[in-house]
Design a protein around this motif. Structure first.
Motif, mmCIF file in Angstrom:
data_model
loop_
_atom_site.group_PDB
_atom_site.id
_atom_site.type_symbol
_atom_site.label_atom_id
_atom_site.label_comp_id
_atom_site.label_asym_id
_atom_site.label_seq_id
_atom_site.Cartn_x
_atom_site.Cartn_y
_atom_site.Cartn_z
ATOM 1 N N VAL A 189 -54.451 -32.849 5.294
ATOM 2 C CA VAL A 189 -55.611 -33.551 5.856
ATOM 3 C C VAL A 189 -55.102 -34.847 6.457
ATOM 4 C CG1 VAL A 189 -57.792 -34.721 5.370
ATOM 5 C CG2 VAL A 189 -57.273 -32.557 4.229
ATOM 6 N N ILE A 190 -55.415 -35.059 7.724
ATOM 7 C CA ILE A 190 -55.027 -36.296 8.405
ATOM 8 C C ILE A 190 -56.303 -37.055 8.762
ATOM 9 C CG2 ILE A 190 -53.735 -37.329 10.292
ATOM 10 C CD1 ILE A 190 -52.238 -34.709 10.609
ATOM 11 N N SER A 191 -56.378 -38.302 8.375
ATOM 12 C CA SER A 191 -57.549 -39.136 8.689
ATOM 13 C C SER A 191 -57.100 -40.360 9.480
ATOM 14 C CB SER A 191 -58.280 -39.564 7.412
ATOM 15 O OG SER A 191 -57.401 -40.195 6.510
ATOM 16 N N PHE A 192 -57.866 -40.664 10.520
ATOM 17 C CA PHE A 192 -57.572 -41.803 11.397
ATOM 18 C C PHE A 192 -58.705 -42.810 11.268
ATOM 19 C CE2 PHE A 192 -55.585 -38.056 13.190
ATOM 20 C CZ PHE A 192 -54.326 -38.489 13.560
ATOM 21 N N GLN A 193 -58.377 -44.027 10.837
ATOM 22 C CA GLN A 193 -59.369 -45.082 10.675
ATOM 23 C C GLN A 193 -59.057 -46.239 11.609
ATOM 24 O OE1 GLN A 193 -60.549 -46.153 6.625
ATOM 25 N NE2 GLN A 193 -59.250 -44.503 5.844
ATOM 26 N N GLU A 194 -60.104 -46.935 12.038
ATOM 27 C CA GLU A 194 -59.919 -48.062 12.943
ATOM 28 C C GLU A 194 -59.591 -49.349 12.203
ATOM 29 O OE1 GLU A 194 -63.686 -48.069 14.887
ATOM 30 O OE2 GLU A 194 -63.063 -46.658 16.450
ATOM 31 N N ASN A 231 -43.696 -29.237 3.132
ATOM 32 C CA ASN A 231 -43.259 -29.624 1.788
ATOM 33 C C ASN A 231 -43.892 -28.783 0.685
ATOM 34 O OD1 ASN A 231 -45.868 -30.546 1.773
ATOM 35 N ND2 ASN A 231 -45.348 -32.705 1.491
ATOM 36 N N ASN A 232 -44.693 -27.772 1.083
ATOM 37 C CA ASN A 232 -45.305 -26.839 0.127
ATOM 38 C C ASN A 232 -46.210 -27.538 -0.883
ATOM 39 O OD1 ASN A 232 -43.961 -24.574 1.226
ATOM 40 N ND2 ASN A 232 -42.112 -25.095 0.049
ATOM 41 N N ARG A 233 -46.739 -28.691 -0.506
ATOM 42 C CA ARG A 233 -47.746 -29.376 -1.303
ATOM 43 C C ARG A 233 -48.890 -29.786 -0.390
ATOM 44 N NH1 ARG A 233 -44.375 -33.889 -4.519
ATOM 45 N NH2 ARG A 233 -43.402 -34.028 -2.463
ATOM 46 N N ILE A 234 -49.981 -30.191 -0.985
ATOM 47 C CA ILE A 234 -51.118 -30.677 -0.196
ATOM 48 C C ILE A 234 -50.877 -32.144 0.127
ATOM 49 C CG2 ILE A 234 -53.613 -31.059 -0.171
ATOM 50 C CD1 ILE A 234 -53.849 -28.725 -2.128
ATOM 51 N N SER A 235 -51.090 -32.501 1.391
ATOM 52 C CA SER A 235 -50.817 -33.875 1.833
ATOM 53 C C SER A 235 -52.064 -34.472 2.466
ATOM 54 C CB SER A 235 -49.666 -33.899 2.845
ATOM 55 O OG SER A 235 -48.478 -33.392 2.272
ATOM 56 N N TRP A 236 -52.362 -35.672 2.047
ATOM 57 C CA TRP A 236 -53.399 -36.471 2.709
ATOM 58 C C TRP A 236 -52.701 -37.625 3.413
ATOM 59 C CZ3 TRP A 236 -57.159 -40.372 -0.008
ATOM 60 C CH2 TRP A 236 -57.960 -40.981 0.970
ATOM 61 N N ILE A 237 -52.744 -37.585 4.730
ATOM 62 C CA ILE A 237 -52.107 -38.620 5.548
ATOM 63 C C ILE A 237 -53.221 -39.485 6.127
ATOM 64 C CG2 ILE A 237 -50.570 -39.078 7.491
ATOM 65 C CD1 ILE A 237 -49.585 -36.146 7.171
ATOM 66 N N ASN A 238 -53.320 -40.705 5.650
ATOM 67 C CA ASN A 238 -54.351 -41.630 6.107
ATOM 68 C C ASN A 238 -53.709 -42.712 6.971
ATOM 69 O OD1 ASN A 238 -57.249 -42.620 5.858
ATOM 70 N ND2 ASN A 238 -56.112 -44.434 5.208
ATOM 71 N N ILE A 288 -64.254 -42.629 12.101
ATOM 72 C CA ILE A 288 -63.166 -41.979 11.376
ATOM 73 C C ILE A 288 -63.038 -40.550 11.864
ATOM 74 C CG2 ILE A 288 -64.741 -41.430 9.469
ATOM 75 C CD1 ILE A 288 -62.232 -41.464 7.643
ATOM 76 N N SER A 289 -61.816 -40.131 12.119
ATOM 77 C CA SER A 289 -61.516 -38.769 12.542
ATOM 78 C C SER A 289 -60.716 -38.090 11.434
ATOM 79 C CB SER A 289 -60.707 -38.771 13.847
ATOM 80 O OG SER A 289 -61.390 -39.473 14.859
ATOM 81 N N ILE A 290 -61.132 -36.870 11.075
ATOM 82 C CA ILE A 290 -60.486 -36.124 9.983
ATOM 83 C C ILE A 290 -60.047 -34.768 10.522
ATOM 84 C CG2 ILE A 290 -60.724 -35.239 7.641
ATOM 85 C CD1 ILE A 290 -63.023 -37.195 7.234
ATOM 86 N N VAL A 291 -58.791 -34.451 10.320
ATOM 87 C CA VAL A 291 -58.230 -33.174 10.758
ATOM 88 C C VAL A 291 -57.803 -32.388 9.523
ATOM 89 C CG1 VAL A 291 -56.447 -32.030 12.124
ATOM 90 C CG2 VAL A 291 -57.430 -34.199 12.928
ATOM 91 N N LEU A 292 -58.364 -31.197 9.371
ATOM 92 C CA LEU A 292 -58.000 -30.317 8.260
ATOM 93 C C LEU A 292 -57.117 -29.197 8.783
ATOM 94 C CD1 LEU A 292 -58.285 -29.169 5.352
ATOM 95 C CD2 LEU A 292 -60.347 -27.976 6.163
ATOM 96 N N GLY A 293 -55.933 -29.100 8.220
ATOM 97 C CA GLY A 293 -55.016 -28.023 8.581
ATOM 98 C C GLY A 293 -54.567 -27.265 7.353
#
Length: 365
Positions: free
Chosen positions: A149-154, A70-77, A140-145
């Motif tokens: 940024v994708i973050s996985f929380q319990e 999408n040519n923007r910065i995305s934070w997927i939580n 918490i797991s954080i993936v930077l691409g």
């Protein structure tokens, strides 16, 4: 009266807090995780750039697939861990299977990895439970691409990222002006800053126990010291590896990290070093406090023994005099004297008084 109030004391391990020891040390990260999958997940997506930010919430991960182009910065939580959802989003964003295993794992040591074009961070958020006075962790797991940024929380009910969400809604915030690596910095920074809040709560507990030990040492004080030492183990176990995690990011030569952001990660590194030193200070204080408790117990025992020794010494003259005049002989001095009894009793009193004076003069009590 409720019987449950007293029945709980029948479980001796619970009474002495040994169940907490089991939680701390009976961990095998190589065993397959027995994670209970979340019933529902919440996928919160922030698409932003310097001009605008769009926030959306979904209940499936498929809505996040469009963020890759999408040519923007995305934070997927993602709040809530389910194996199928984690695999689906990771496969779409081309995240290595080894990282998927780490995301699905439990009780992992905090770490940082660079695998096939993404930077992966795994660490724990810490919370202090005022009711049980224990330190609670949430992985918490954080993936930077590239631009995401994708973050996985319990736990979907709590996290420490509200200040970041507020800054994303501000048009002049640095997060909106910078690249995705700055968002990673902001997340790590706020997680580390929250460590200090947990340590502040533990510090209050340390002060209360210290005052209790100084005023009145008992087995309850020793139990509290033992409990706090266990919580400090949790604290150190989670803080120490984060130091290596942040240092690994600083030393990384990944194209995902902007040179301008390095100084910000150095600031996080300074904070985590300070947090580690503070946890070491707390541990030293608890060790000293345990020594103080033992010294107080020994001092009380010595006081009791001293009193008992003085009482024994004061009773010794009366025992000797009574034993002499109680012997069954026909001829005993003053046996028929009308003042003999009173003389013996007076001697039994005068000798201990004289002994007390001597003890006092020598500073024995």
């Amino acid at each position: 009266m409720s019987p449950q109030k007293y029945l709980r004391y029948l479980g001796l391990p619970l009474l002495f807090g040994t169940h907490r020891t089991k939680e701390l040390f009976h961990i095998n990260p190589t065993a397959p995780p027995e994670r209970q999958e979340a019933d529902n997940i919440v996928v919160t997506i922030y698409d932003y750039n310097a001009d605008a930010v769009v926030e959306n919430k979904y209940d499936t991960v498929t809505h996040s697939f469009g963020c890759k182009t999408n040519n923007r910065i995305s934070w997927i939580n993602i709040d809530g861990i389910r194996k199928a959802d984690v695999e689906a989003i990771c496969n779409h964003f081309e995240i290595h299977p080894l990282l998927i295993e780490d995301i699905l794992s439990m009780h992992q040591r905090p770490k940082m990895d660079e695998v096939e074009g993404v930077l992966f961070c795994l660490l724990n958020m810490l919370y202090f439970n005022d009711a049980t006075r224990t330190v609670e962790t949430e992985q918490i797991s954080i993936v930077l691409g590239k631009d995401f940024v994708i973050s996985f929380q319990e736990d979907a009910t709590r996290d420490v990222f509200d200040p970041i969400r507020s800054k994303l809604k501000m048009g002049n915030s640095k997060i909106r002006q910078r690249t995705a690596d700055y968002l990673l910095y902001a997340m790590l920074d706020i997680i580390v800053d929250n460590y200090f809040q947990v340590m502040e709560k533990l510090g209050e507990q340390v002060e209360l126990v210290e005052e209790e030990v100084i005023r009145r040492s008992n087995t309850k004080s020793l139990a509290r010291i033992n409990q706090i030492r266990k919580e400090l183990i949790v604290l150190k176990r989670n803080i120490a590896p984060v130091r290596d995690l942040v240092n690994g990011i600083i030393r990384s030569e990944s194209d995902l990290l902007d040179d301008r952001t390095t100084k910000y990660f150095k600031d996080v590194y300074d904070h985590i070093i300070q947090a580690y030193d503070l946890s070491e200070n707390y541990r030293d204080m608890m060790t000293s406090m345990q020594d103080l408790y033992i010294n107080n117990v020994n001092l009380k025992l010595n006081e009791v023994m001293k009193v008992m020794a003085i009482v024994t010494c004061l009773l010794a003259p009366a025992t000797v005099i009574g034993g002499i005049f109680g012997m069954n002989f026909d001829h005993i001095p003053s046996i028929h004297n009308k003042w003999g009894f009173f003389s013996a009793v007076g001697l039994m009193l005068l000798v201990p008084i004289w002994m007390l004076w001597v003890f006092r003069k020598r500073g024995w009590f």
